[in-house]
Design a protein around this motif. Structure first.
Motif, PDB file in Angstrom:
ATOM      1  N   ARG A 224       0.828  -1.200   0.000  1.00  0.00           N
ATOM      2  CA  ARG A 224       0.000   0.000   0.000  1.00  0.00           C
ATOM      3  C   ARG A 224       0.869   1.259   0.000  1.00  0.00           C
ATOM      4  N   ALA A 228       0.885   4.094  -2.841  1.00  0.00           N
ATOM      5  CA  ALA A 228       0.626   5.493  -2.470  1.00  0.00           C
ATOM      6  C   ALA A 228       1.695   6.412  -3.050  1.00  0.00           C
ATOM      7  N   LEU A 277      -4.942  10.485   0.142  1.00  0.00           N
ATOM      8  CA  LEU A 277      -3.953   9.666   0.838  1.00  0.00           C
ATOM      9  C   LEU A 277      -4.045   9.845   2.355  1.00  0.00           C
ATOM     10  N   GLU A 280      -6.652   7.505   3.261  1.00  0.00           N
ATOM     11  CA  GLU A 280      -6.099   6.150   3.177  1.00  0.00           C
ATOM     12  C   GLU A 280      -5.347   5.774   4.450  1.00  0.00           C
ATOM     13  N   TYR A 283      -7.311   3.874   6.973  1.00  0.00           N
ATOM     14  CA  TYR A 283      -7.470   2.444   6.680  1.00  0.00           C
ATOM     15  C   TYR A 283      -6.175   1.699   6.973  1.00  0.00           C
ATOM     16  N   TYR A 408     -12.175   0.279   2.108  1.00  0.00           N
ATOM     17  CA  TYR A 408     -11.002   0.703   1.338  1.00  0.00           C
ATOM     18  C   TYR A 408     -11.280   0.553  -0.160  1.00  0.00           C
ATOM     19  N   GLN A 412     -11.432   3.448  -3.085  1.00  0.00           N
ATOM     20  CA  GLN A 412     -10.683   3.395  -4.335  1.00  0.00           C
ATOM     21  C   GLN A 412     -11.607   3.570  -5.540  1.00  0.00           C
TER      22      GLN A 412
END
Length: 433
Positions: A224, A228, A277, A280, A283, A408, A412
């Motif tokens: 991940r 990113a 991000l 993110e 998560y 998640y 996305q």
């Protein structure tokens, strides 16, 4: 395990018959089956940076977190009173968790959020004073308290109640339990190398599972972070489209407005990656929680191994003492030993010496039998209670990770749809030229 001799429960009937790891739950509160979260609203409302002197009188900067609590019955009645509040440092959360781990060795203890950022993509700050990191840690600390306060065993511990409601003096209450001495002893024992002869197969499998869970979670977090990094670059490169379209629009009369509008859409698209991000990271923090949970699960398995090893050693010592008694009583040495050789060379011991040794052995055997009995009960209780909590943890894990991964994926999908919308808007701008 719960300590003997602790204060009576905070809010329960004195005659309540509750049991903990060593047969008493004097350090617990309220009726069985009720968790603290059902009676108290808990949140970590905010974080604040402070400065002060540490234990060695050196100036330091640290972060404190505001814990707010409110009785649930007051909220249910619609009275909505002002919450009780107090400040805690991260180190105080650590002390609370360490106490719970030692007091309840059969519980898969909820983890704390990371002390320093790990598995970060290169543009994200790893500074533990960074505002975004502090905010994520605040969320993680609140999650930790909610996990503990909703646990069927941990939530009823009076030390937890003191942590949430007593700003001063709660540390003294913790240390009075003597948990630190037991923690040091357990740490040395768990750090030692030993091999269990008859391990519980279920715990061996669970220990292997915890290793696999930690490995897969780590790999997912690394993947991940790499994605990113690349995604950040792709989005920011779109800012070049915006710059080119804006500069181009200055030399065009008919196409100018369309190019400039398309440029604005590209600039907005490039800037959106920062918020994406950051979302993110929340998560990723959920995955990091289960990375730490895997370690907590392995610790419970290791404690079972230690309990089983101590039982096996006590049993072996008892067998050895009984064999010595038999050899001393009959004069027949069943195994080769230095004592057997000296008896053959220099003759048997005097009757008085033998009687004294037999008496001492009888006392040691009696003590050994009691030790084996205690270790057997301790091991059986640990197995029973740990297995129950492991099953509870498994249900929680399956639910949490399923929800986190679905959310998640939804995020996305939403991100991709926004990208499609940006290019659709750009297309409309080009059509109007």
């Amino acid at each position: 395990m719960a300590e003997d001799g602790k204060d009576d429960s905070v809010a329960t009937d004195d005659d309540s018959d509750q049991t903990a790891a060593d047969g008493s739950l004097n350090n617990t509160m309220v009726e069985e089956g009720s968790t603290l979260l059902r009676r108290m609203e808990i949140c970590v409302a905010e974080a604040e940076k402070r400065s002060g002197k540490n234990a060695v009188s050196m100036q330091e900067t640290f972060t404190v977190y505001l814990i707010e609590t409110r009785p649930m019955d007051a909220v249910a009645d619609g009275r909505n009173p002002a919450p009780d509040s107090l400040w805690r440092r991260y180190s105080e959360f650590e002390l609370l968790r360490n106490y719970l781990i030692v007091t309840y060795p059969y519980i898969v203890a909820p983890p704390l959020p990371e002390k320093r950022a790990e598995f970060v993509w290169h543009k994200l700050s790893a500074d533990n004073m960074d505002p975004d990191f502090v905010e994520r840690r605040r969320v993680g600390l609140e999650n930790f308290l909610l996990r503990v306060a909703s646990h069927p065993v941990l939530s009823n511990d009076k030390i937890l109640y003191h942590f949430l409601t007593e700003e001063n003096g709660w540390k003294e209450v913790v240390y009075e339990t003597g948990f630190q001495a037991k923690a040091d002893s357990r740490l040395r024992a768990l750090s030692a190398t030993f091999r269990v002869r008859n391990p519980d197969k279920r715990f061996m499998e669970m220990k292997h599972y915890s290793d696999e869970l930690q490995s897969h979670t780590s790999q997912l977090l690394r993947a991940r972070a790499r994605v990113a990094d690349r995604l950040y670059g792709v989005y920011k490169v779109h800012g070049n489209y915006g710059r080119v379209f804006s500069e181009w629009s200055a030399i065009e009369k008919e196409m100018g407005d369309g190019l400039q509008s398309a440029g604005h859409h590209m600039d907005a698209y490039a800037a959106s990656i920062d918020d994406i991000l950051e979302e993110e990271e929340h998560y990723a923090d959920q995955l990091k929680e289960y990375l730490s949970y895997a370690e907590a699960l392995r610790a419970v398995c290791r404690k079972h191994e230690l309990a089983q090893f101590e039982l096996e050693m006590a049993s072996q010592d008892l067998i050895s003492k009984k064999q010595q008694r038999e050899e001393l009583a009959t004069g027949i040495v069943r195994t080769f030993s230095f004592k057997g050789m000296t008896n053959k060379l220099f003759g048997q011991e005097a009757p008085e010496q033998r009687e004294a040794k037999l008496k001492l052995l009888e006392e040691l055997i009696t003590e050994g039998e009691e030790t084996v009995k205690e270790k057997t009960v301790e091991c059986e209780e640990h197995v029973e209670r740990a297995w129950v909590d492991m099953q509870r943890f498994k249900e929680q894990k399956d639910k949490d990770l399923r929800e986190a991964l679905i959310n998640y994926a939804v995020m996305q999908i939403s991100m991709c749809k926004k990208g499609i919308q940006v290019w659709s808007n750009a297309k409309e701008c080009f059509l109007k030229m």
